[in-house]
Design a protein around this motif. Structure first.
Motif, PDB file in Angstrom:
ATOM      1  N   LEU A   1       0.837  -1.137   0.155  1.00  0.00           N
ATOM      2  CA  LEU A   1      -0.056   0.074  -0.082  1.00  0.00           C
ATOM      3  C   LEU A   1       0.860   1.312  -0.029  1.00  0.00           C
ATOM      4  O   LEU A   1       0.636   2.170  -0.687  1.00  0.00           O
ATOM      5  N   PHE A   2       1.867   1.402   0.921  1.00  0.00           N
ATOM      6  CA  PHE A   2       2.803   2.455   0.982  1.00  0.00           C
ATOM      7  C   PHE A   2       3.579   2.617  -0.238  1.00  0.00           C
ATOM      8  O   PHE A   2       3.657   3.858  -0.999  1.00  0.00           O
ATOM      9  N   ARG A   3       3.897   1.431  -1.048  1.00  0.00           N
ATOM     10  CA  ARG A   3       4.641   1.386  -2.182  1.00  0.00           C
ATOM     11  C   ARG A   3       3.711   2.178  -3.329  1.00  0.00           C
ATOM     12  O   ARG A   3       4.439   2.990  -4.247  1.00  0.00           O
ATOM     13  N   ARG A   4       2.625   1.738  -3.471  1.00  0.00           N
ATOM     14  CA  ARG A   4       1.663   2.146  -4.658  1.00  0.00           C
ATOM     15  C   ARG A   4       1.674   3.583  -4.452  1.00  0.00           C
ATOM     16  O   ARG A   4       1.724   4.370  -5.388  1.00  0.00           O
ATOM     17  N   THR A   5       1.387   4.091  -3.158  1.00  0.00           N
ATOM     18  CA  THR A   5       0.928   5.502  -2.853  1.00  0.00           C
ATOM     19  C   THR A   5       2.316   6.455  -3.094  1.00  0.00           C
ATOM     20  O   THR A   5       2.161   7.600  -3.851  1.00  0.00           O
ATOM     21  N   ALA A   6       3.433   5.945  -2.689  1.00  0.00           N
ATOM     22  CA  ALA A   6       4.805   6.432  -2.732  1.00  0.00           C
ATOM     23  C   ALA A   6       4.995   6.860  -4.313  1.00  0.00           C
ATOM     24  O   ALA A   6       5.504   7.856  -4.886  1.00  0.00           O
ATOM     25  N   ALA A   7       4.783   5.607  -5.054  1.00  0.00           N
ATOM     26  CA  ALA A   7       5.297   5.699  -6.353  1.00  0.00           C
ATOM     27  C   ALA A   7       4.486   6.433  -7.215  1.00  0.00           C
ATOM     28  O   ALA A   7       5.046   7.081  -7.931  1.00  0.00           O
TER      29      ALA A   7
ATOM     30  N   PRO B   1       5.950   1.141  -8.232  1.00  0.00           N
ATOM     31  CA  PRO B   1       6.069   0.439  -6.866  1.00  0.00           C
ATOM     32  C   PRO B   1       7.264  -0.471  -7.081  1.00  0.00           C
ATOM     33  O   PRO B   1       7.871  -0.778  -5.715  1.00  0.00           O
ATOM     34  N   ALA B   2       7.629  -1.398  -8.001  1.00  0.00           N
ATOM     35  CA  ALA B   2       8.668  -1.929  -8.091  1.00  0.00           C
ATOM     36  C   ALA B   2       9.841  -1.479  -7.909  1.00  0.00           C
ATOM     37  O   ALA B   2      11.012  -2.119  -7.761  1.00  0.00           O
ATOM     38  N   ASN B   3       9.974  -0.069  -8.025  1.00  0.00           N
ATOM     39  CA  ASN B   3      11.186   0.675  -7.720  1.00  0.00           C
ATOM     40  C   ASN B   3      11.409   0.864  -6.058  1.00  0.00           C
ATOM     41  O   ASN B   3      12.386   1.850  -5.856  1.00  0.00           O
TER      42      ASN B   3
ATOM     43  N   ALA C   1      15.256   2.357  -6.518  1.00  0.00           N
ATOM     44  CA  ALA C   1      16.412   1.979  -7.180  1.00  0.00           C
ATOM     45  C   ALA C   1      15.549   1.194  -8.503  1.00  0.00           C
ATOM     46  O   ALA C   1      14.418   1.135  -8.529  1.00  0.00           O
ATOM     47  N   SER C   2      16.442   1.019  -9.332  1.00  0.00           N
ATOM     48  CA  SER C   2      15.921   0.089 -10.619  1.00  0.00           C
ATOM     49  C   SER C   2      15.149  -1.026  -9.776  1.00  0.00           C
ATOM     50  O   SER C   2      15.551  -1.829  -9.186  1.00  0.00           O
ATOM     51  N   GLU C   3      14.383  -1.566 -10.919  1.00  0.00           N
ATOM     52  CA  GLU C   3      13.681  -2.755 -10.371  1.00  0.00           C
ATOM     53  C   GLU C   3      14.718  -4.206  -9.928  1.00  0.00           C
ATOM     54  O   GLU C   3      14.220  -4.601  -9.081  1.00  0.00           O
ATOM     55  N   PRO C   4      15.463  -4.489 -10.730  1.00  0.00           N
ATOM     56  CA  PRO C   4      16.406  -5.480 -10.571  1.00  0.00           C
ATOM     57  C   PRO C   4      17.012  -5.283  -9.290  1.00  0.00           C
ATOM     58  O   PRO C   4      17.328  -6.467  -8.359  1.00  0.00           O
ATOM     59  N   VAL C   5      17.711  -4.205  -8.775  1.00  0.00           N
ATOM     60  CA  VAL C   5      18.342  -3.759  -7.633  1.00  0.00           C
ATOM     61  C   VAL C   5      17.310  -4.149  -6.398  1.00  0.00           C
ATOM     62  O   VAL C   5      17.679  -4.498  -5.527  1.00  0.00           O
ATOM     63  N   ILE C   6      16.081  -3.654  -6.593  1.00  0.00           N
ATOM     64  CA  ILE C   6      15.140  -3.735  -5.558  1.00  0.00           C
ATOM     65  C   ILE C   6      14.742  -5.275  -5.187  1.00  0.00           C
ATOM     66  O   ILE C   6      14.794  -5.536  -4.199  1.00  0.00           O
ATOM     67  N   GLU C   7      14.856  -6.076  -6.379  1.00  0.00           N
ATOM     68  CA  GLU C   7      14.531  -7.398  -6.165  1.00  0.00           C
ATOM     69  C   GLU C   7      15.568  -8.186  -5.434  1.00  0.00           C
ATOM     70  O   GLU C   7      15.470  -8.962  -4.395  1.00  0.00           O
ATOM     71  N   GLN C   8      16.808  -7.676  -5.526  1.00  0.00           N
ATOM     72  CA  GLN C   8      17.946  -8.092  -4.768  1.00  0.00           C
ATOM     73  C   GLN C   8      17.835  -7.895  -3.034  1.00  0.00           C
ATOM     74  O   GLN C   8      17.948  -8.601  -2.488  1.00  0.00           O
TER      75      GLN C   8
END
Ligand SMILES: *Cc1c(COP(=O)(O)O)cnc(C)c1O
Length: 353
Positions: free
Chosen positions: A66-72, A79-81, A227-234
């Protein structure tokens, strides 16, 4: 055999991080840890109450969606960033655990946030401190690539100075370095620019944020990284599974959504920051224009430690900093107008007495 013999050697040998004094409530006017002097958004408080009444028996959302959607939406990213943490200190811990292997080097500007060194020491990494010059500019060494570097921290605005590095410079630094660059934007909400979108141009840039300062929620503990999505995934692999609790996710989401509160609070802080800066100059302090919610200063005729102690005797707490191989000074947080005028009453009497 003692249990202590099993403590990793780097832990045994390091000093722990010491945070600013947190005296019992009400005893002091607190201008020492850059908290927001005003209470947070009522909507955040309501959301926390609500979550406390309804959500405590189940685990919180492990990804703070919820936070990530709102902040994005607010920040112009996906949100994936975004990844959230238990304060941005948790985010800084996740970043060091992700990137910093034993024996590598972490570069930080000096003087800046002391926690970076502690985090590097926990990883058995060394710290390379690159000194700011006398005008708080970074020397060219800061951006030099080095194969031993695993991570570079750049607080922007910097603490304790409140000074900034431009986005052009950040891009230049990121492009020359051969490792990730963490731009710690704990105070960027008080500044005139920020690096949120720079990861789109340069994927080794990671920005960190906190709700502790500009949203008045230091007691809630909520921060995040962009950050970029692949970085966030790590980074997601490294975080504790439930690193943000239900109350903080609810409160933080409501807080960032309350733009009128934010705009009003920011305006007040910037106004009072101007008064603090001007007042200090009139009293003869050497200082530097700040883009954060504090001002760094030194008086040519009065020892910083003495001023700190005198203020403390008069129930005003500011942060006395003494940096080895650099010097000392006072970092004074922006308080309410009443707090700042109490500060000046005491400072005037010390300086004219
Ligand atoms: C206050 C501060 C933080 C930590 O903020 P929290 O979210 O409260 O953990 C991080 N970096 C800098 C430079 C700070 O001053």
């Amino acid at each position: 055999m003692s249990t202590l013999d099993f403590v990793r050697r780097n832990i045994r040998e390091m000093d722990g991080y010491v945070s600013g004094e947190q005296p019992a409530a009400g005893k002091y006017i607190k201008l020492n840890t850059n908290e927001n002097p005003f209470s947070p958004s009522d909507r955040a408080i309501d959301a926390i109450h609500d979550a406390a009444s309804n959500k405590l028996n189940v685990y919180p959302d492990a990804s703070s969606s919820l936070f990530r959607r709102t902040a994005a939406e607010l920040l112009g990213v996906e949100p994936a960033n975004i990844i959230c943490g238990n304060g941005s200190d948790d985010i800084l811990t996740i970043l060091t655990r992700t990137f910093v292997s034993p024996g590598t080097k972490v570069r930080i500007p000096y003087p800046s946030y002391i926690l970076y060194r502690t985090l590097a020491e926990i990883q058995s990494a060394s710290t390379e401190e690159v000194h700011f010059d006398n005008d708080w500019k970074l020397p060219v060494e800061f951006k030099q690539a080095d194969e031993n570097l695993s991570l570079v921290f750049l607080p922007n605005p910097n603490s304790p100075s409140g000074t900034t590095v431009s986005n052009d410079q950040i891009l230049e630094i990121a492009k020359e370095l051969n490792c990730p660059l963490v731009v710690d934007e704990a105070y960027a909400d008080f500044a005139s620019s920020n690096a949120i979108e720079l990861f789109k141009e340069c994927d080794n840039i990671i920005v960190t944020r906190t709700l502790s300062k500009s949203y008045g929620l230091a007691g809630l503990r909520f921060g995040f990284a962009i950050a970029s999505e692949p970085v966030i995934e790590q980074l997601f692999k490294v975080k504790d599974s439930y690193n943000c609790d239900a109350l903080s996710i609810a409160g933080a989401t409501a807080a960032i959504a309350d733009r009128p509160w934010f705009d009003e609070n920011r305006k007040k802080i910037l106004e009072i920051r101007g008064q603090l800066y001007e007042g200090l100059r009139q009293l003869g302090f050497e200082t530097v224009p700040s883009e954060a919610n504090f001002v760094w200063c030194r008086h040519p005729d009065h020892e910083s430690r003495f001023l700190y102690e005198q203020l403390k005797q008069n129930r005003i707490l500011v942060r006395f900093m003494d940096y080895p191989n650099w010097g000392d000074g006072l970092r004074i947080s922006v308080g309410t107008e009443n707090q700042i005028s109490a500060l000046f009453t005491i400072l005037e009497s010390i300086i004219s007495g």
